[in-house]
Design a protein around this motif. Structure first.
Motif, PDB file in Angstrom:
ATOM      1  N   GLY B  16      12.233  -8.233   0.788  1.00 57.22           N
ATOM      2  CA  GLY B  16      12.515  -6.527   0.609  1.00 57.22           C
ATOM      3  C   GLY B  16      11.432  -6.000  -0.368  1.00 57.22           C
ATOM      4  O   GLY B  16      11.367  -4.979  -0.402  1.00 57.22           O
ATOM      5  N   ALA B  17      11.152  -6.951  -1.226  1.00 52.19           N
ATOM      6  CA  ALA B  17      10.180  -6.440  -2.375  1.00 52.19           C
ATOM      7  C   ALA B  17       9.023  -6.247  -2.071  1.00 52.19           C
ATOM      8  O   ALA B  17       8.496  -6.706  -1.162  1.00 52.19           O
ATOM      9  N   SER B  18       8.306  -5.560  -2.952  1.00 54.36           N
ATOM     10  CA  SER B  18       6.892  -5.147  -2.518  1.00 54.36           C
ATOM     11  C   SER B  18       5.943  -6.436  -2.907  1.00 54.36           C
ATOM     12  O   SER B  18       6.491  -7.442  -3.968  1.00 54.36           O
ATOM     13  N   LEU B  19       4.658  -6.793  -2.581  1.00 54.71           N
ATOM     14  CA  LEU B  19       4.161  -7.722  -2.705  1.00 54.71           C
ATOM     15  C   LEU B  19       2.261  -7.261  -3.086  1.00 54.71           C
ATOM     16  O   LEU B  19       1.899  -6.256  -2.348  1.00 54.71           O
ATOM     17  N   GLU B  20       1.717  -7.967  -4.054  1.00 59.16           N
ATOM     18  CA  GLU B  20       0.444  -7.692  -4.220  1.00 59.16           C
ATOM     19  C   GLU B  20      -0.065  -9.169  -4.601  1.00 59.16           C
ATOM     20  O   GLU B  20       0.263  -9.756  -5.373  1.00 59.16           O
ATOM     21  N   LEU B  21      -1.405  -9.434  -3.568  1.00 56.30           N
ATOM     22  CA  LEU B  21      -1.881 -10.675  -3.885  1.00 56.30           C
ATOM     23  C   LEU B  21      -3.335 -10.248  -4.528  1.00 56.30           C
ATOM     24  O   LEU B  21      -3.976  -9.375  -3.848  1.00 56.30           O
ATOM     25  N   ARG B  22      -3.840 -10.927  -5.592  1.00 52.92           N
ATOM     26  CA  ARG B  22      -5.081 -10.593  -6.339  1.00 52.92           C
ATOM     27  C   ARG B  22      -6.147 -11.557  -5.559  1.00 52.92           C
ATOM     28  O   ARG B  22      -6.065 -12.642  -5.303  1.00 52.92           O
ATOM     29  N   CYS B  23      -7.338 -10.729  -5.551  1.00 48.00           N
ATOM     30  CA  CYS B  23      -8.633 -11.446  -5.021  1.00 48.00           C
ATOM     31  C   CYS B  23      -9.790 -10.721  -5.823  1.00 48.00           C
ATOM     32  O   CYS B  23     -10.132  -9.499  -5.677  1.00 48.00           O
ATOM     33  N   PHE B  63       0.426  -5.021   6.230  1.00 50.95           N
ATOM     34  CA  PHE B  63      -0.640  -5.229   5.256  1.00 50.95           C
ATOM     35  C   PHE B  63      -1.497  -4.121   4.965  1.00 50.95           C
ATOM     36  O   PHE B  63      -2.156  -3.569   6.055  1.00 50.95           O
ATOM     37  N   GLU B  64      -1.908  -3.996   3.748  1.00 48.75           N
ATOM     38  CA  GLU B  64      -2.914  -3.272   3.588  1.00 48.75           C
ATOM     39  C   GLU B  64      -4.004  -3.821   2.332  1.00 48.75           C
ATOM     40  O   GLU B  64      -3.090  -4.593   1.617  1.00 48.75           O
ATOM     41  N   ALA B  65      -5.068  -3.284   2.237  1.00 52.45           N
ATOM     42  CA  ALA B  65      -5.890  -4.040   1.170  1.00 52.45           C
ATOM     43  C   ALA B  65      -6.818  -2.762   0.427  1.00 52.45           C
ATOM     44  O   ALA B  65      -6.956  -2.083   1.232  1.00 52.45           O
ATOM     45  N   GLU B  66      -7.130  -2.837  -0.738  1.00 55.12           N
ATOM     46  CA  GLU B  66      -7.876  -1.645  -1.359  1.00 55.12           C
ATOM     47  C   GLU B  66      -9.141  -2.504  -1.980  1.00 55.12           C
ATOM     48  O   GLU B  66      -9.034  -3.256  -2.877  1.00 55.12           O
ATOM     49  N   PHE B  67     -10.182  -1.969  -1.568  1.00 55.73           N
ATOM     50  CA  PHE B  67     -11.466  -2.505  -2.347  1.00 55.73           C
ATOM     51  C   PHE B  67     -11.822  -1.671  -3.449  1.00 55.73           C
ATOM     52  O   PHE B  67     -11.821  -0.206  -3.443  1.00 55.73           O
ATOM     53  N   PHE B  74     -10.449  -6.987  -4.286  1.00 57.11           N
ATOM     54  CA  PHE B  74      -9.763  -6.457  -2.932  1.00 57.11           C
ATOM     55  C   PHE B  74      -8.294  -7.096  -2.822  1.00 57.11           C
ATOM     56  O   PHE B  74      -8.094  -8.238  -2.091  1.00 57.11           O
ATOM     57  N   ASN B  75      -7.507  -6.557  -3.319  1.00 55.46           N
ATOM     58  CA  ASN B  75      -6.041  -7.240  -3.189  1.00 55.46           C
ATOM     59  C   ASN B  75      -5.319  -6.642  -2.339  1.00 55.46           C
ATOM     60  O   ASN B  75      -5.238  -5.681  -1.633  1.00 55.46           O
ATOM     61  N   LEU B  76      -4.548  -7.661  -1.810  1.00 51.85           N
ATOM     62  CA  LEU B  76      -3.615  -7.189  -0.648  1.00 51.85           C
ATOM     63  C   LEU B  76      -2.353  -7.004  -0.870  1.00 51.85           C
ATOM     64  O   LEU B  76      -1.611  -7.415  -1.738  1.00 51.85           O
ATOM     65  N   ARG B  77      -1.771  -5.865  -0.167  1.00 57.39           N
ATOM     66  CA  ARG B  77      -0.444  -5.281  -0.445  1.00 57.39           C
ATOM     67  C   ARG B  77       0.608  -5.195   0.670  1.00 57.39           C
ATOM     68  O   ARG B  77      -0.112  -5.225   1.799  1.00 57.39           O
ATOM     69  N   LYS B  78       1.784  -5.290   0.457  1.00 57.40           N
ATOM     70  CA  LYS B  78       2.762  -5.117   1.445  1.00 57.40           C
ATOM     71  C   LYS B  78       3.899  -4.459   0.780  1.00 57.40           C
ATOM     72  O   LYS B  78       4.551  -4.975  -0.137  1.00 57.40           O
ATOM     73  N   ALA B  86       6.276 -15.550   4.579  1.00 55.64           N
ATOM     74  CA  ALA B  86       5.884 -16.594   3.758  1.00 55.64           C
ATOM     75  C   ALA B  86       4.577 -17.688   4.485  1.00 55.64           C
ATOM     76  O   ALA B  86       4.950 -18.010   5.747  1.00 55.64           O
ATOM     77  N   ALA B  87       3.786 -17.765   3.772  1.00 57.99           N
ATOM     78  CA  ALA B  87       2.662 -18.457   4.507  1.00 57.99           C
ATOM     79  C   ALA B  87       1.622 -18.630   3.434  1.00 57.99           C
ATOM     80  O   ALA B  87       1.766 -18.305   2.087  1.00 57.99           O
ATOM     81  N   GLU B  88       0.496 -19.226   3.628  1.00 62.10           N
ATOM     82  CA  GLU B  88      -0.741 -19.260   2.657  1.00 62.10           C
ATOM     83  C   GLU B  88      -1.615 -18.216   2.938  1.00 62.10           C
ATOM     84  O   GLU B  88      -1.851 -17.918   4.125  1.00 62.10           O
ATOM     85  N   TYR B  89      -2.523 -17.485   2.003  1.00 60.00           N
ATOM     86  CA  TYR B  89      -2.801 -16.282   2.416  1.00 60.00           C
ATOM     87  C   TYR B  89      -4.332 -16.545   1.465  1.00 60.00           C
ATOM     88  O   TYR B  89      -4.557 -17.061   0.356  1.00 60.00           O
ATOM     89  N   PHE B  90      -5.447 -16.513   2.440  1.00 60.55           N
ATOM     90  CA  PHE B  90      -6.766 -16.698   2.023  1.00 60.55           C
ATOM     91  C   PHE B  90      -7.668 -15.491   1.876  1.00 60.55           C
ATOM     92  O   PHE B  90      -7.604 -14.334   2.786  1.00 60.55           O
ATOM     93  N   CYS B  91      -8.441 -15.147   0.650  1.00 63.23           N
ATOM     94  CA  CYS B  91      -9.448 -14.096   0.450  1.00 63.23           C
ATOM     95  C   CYS B  91     -10.638 -14.623   0.870  1.00 63.23           C
ATOM     96  O   CYS B  91     -10.915 -15.774   0.436  1.00 63.23           O
ATOM     97  N   ALA B  92     -11.733 -13.953   1.753  1.00 58.59           N
ATOM     98  CA  ALA B  92     -12.951 -14.403   2.078  1.00 58.59           C
ATOM     99  C   ALA B  92     -13.864 -13.339   1.841  1.00 58.59           C
ATOM    100  O   ALA B  92     -13.626 -12.337   2.088  1.00 58.59           O
TER     101      ALA B  92
END
Lengths: 118, 114
Positions: B16-23, B63-67, B74-78, B86-92
């Protein structure tokens, strides 16, 4: 639509042995990729085929790795002889075209083959 | 040559919390950017991609991401994470000129607490 198929799913071999992996891409996909994913790392492209021709194999260790794409469809990746550092997941992917910016050129990945070299 | 940095090896969030993964990427021009998700024992699935135009990109599964060119990010957010995320997330990153060889980051493992 069937996805990318790979076999075997798991393989355990001794070092210096040989091993081969098989990939069947999505029907109609001209481009096929083989990636190596070492534990804790992202995938690294080994080789890219466009139909049955090699587009890029600059990161393929050619002294022990080889790959072919029969008749522009199925592909096999071979390691001979295997080393301990070859332990990894080998992913196959396919796409309609070569350029990633194409609107239909998403890469679809198979489940991978997990190789353990003892 | 281009490179990708995912500075977080693991991220833990509550459901339920927000998420941001950095790239962050390194490339001389504007690259093509991608986010993939990999569940255990599965191949990678494309979440979203950026080629040009609108810098906020919408993807699948909410999911969304902002360049951000100025930050080479190019961070990924939800906005609200589900246990199934729950998984592994890859930026390319793929160079937009010449070779189209993708370069992947090392991945960020997302752990979701109930």
């Amino acid at each position: 639509e069937a996805g990318v198929a790979q076999s075997p799913r798991y393989k355990i071999i001794e070092k210096r042995q040989s091993v081969a992996f098989w990939c069947n891409p999505i029907s109609g996909h001209a481009t096929l990729y083989w990636y190596q994913q070492i534990l804790g790392q992202g995938p690294k492209l080994l080789i890219q085929f466009q139909n049955n021709g090699v587009v890029d194999d600059s990161q393929l260790p050619k002294d022990r790795f080889s790959a072919e794409r029969l008749k522009g469809v199925d592909s096999t990746l071979k390691i001979q002889p295997a080393k301990l550092e070859d332990s990894a997941v080998y992913l196959c992917a396919s796409s309609l075209g070569e350029r990633p910016s194409g609107t239909r050129n998403e890469q679809f990945f198979g489940p991978g083959t997990r190789l353990t070299v003892l | 040559a281009q490179s990708v940095t995912q500075p977080d090896i693991h991220i833990t969030v509550s459901e339920g919390a927000s998420l941001e993964l950095r790239c962050n990427y390194s490339y001389g021009a504007t690259p093509y950017l991608f986010w993939y998700v990999q569940s255990p024992g599965q191949g990678l699935q494309l979440l979203l991609k950026y080629f040009s135009g609108d810098t906020l990109v919408q993807g699948i599964k909410g999911f969304e991401a902002e360049f951000k060119r100025s930050q080479s990010s190019f961070n990924l957010r939800k906005p609200s994470v589900h246990w199934s995320d729950a998984a592994e997330y890859f930026c390319a990153v793929v160079a937009s000129g010449g070779s189209y060889i993708p370069t992947f980051g090392r991945g960020t493992s997302l752990i979701v607490h109930p």
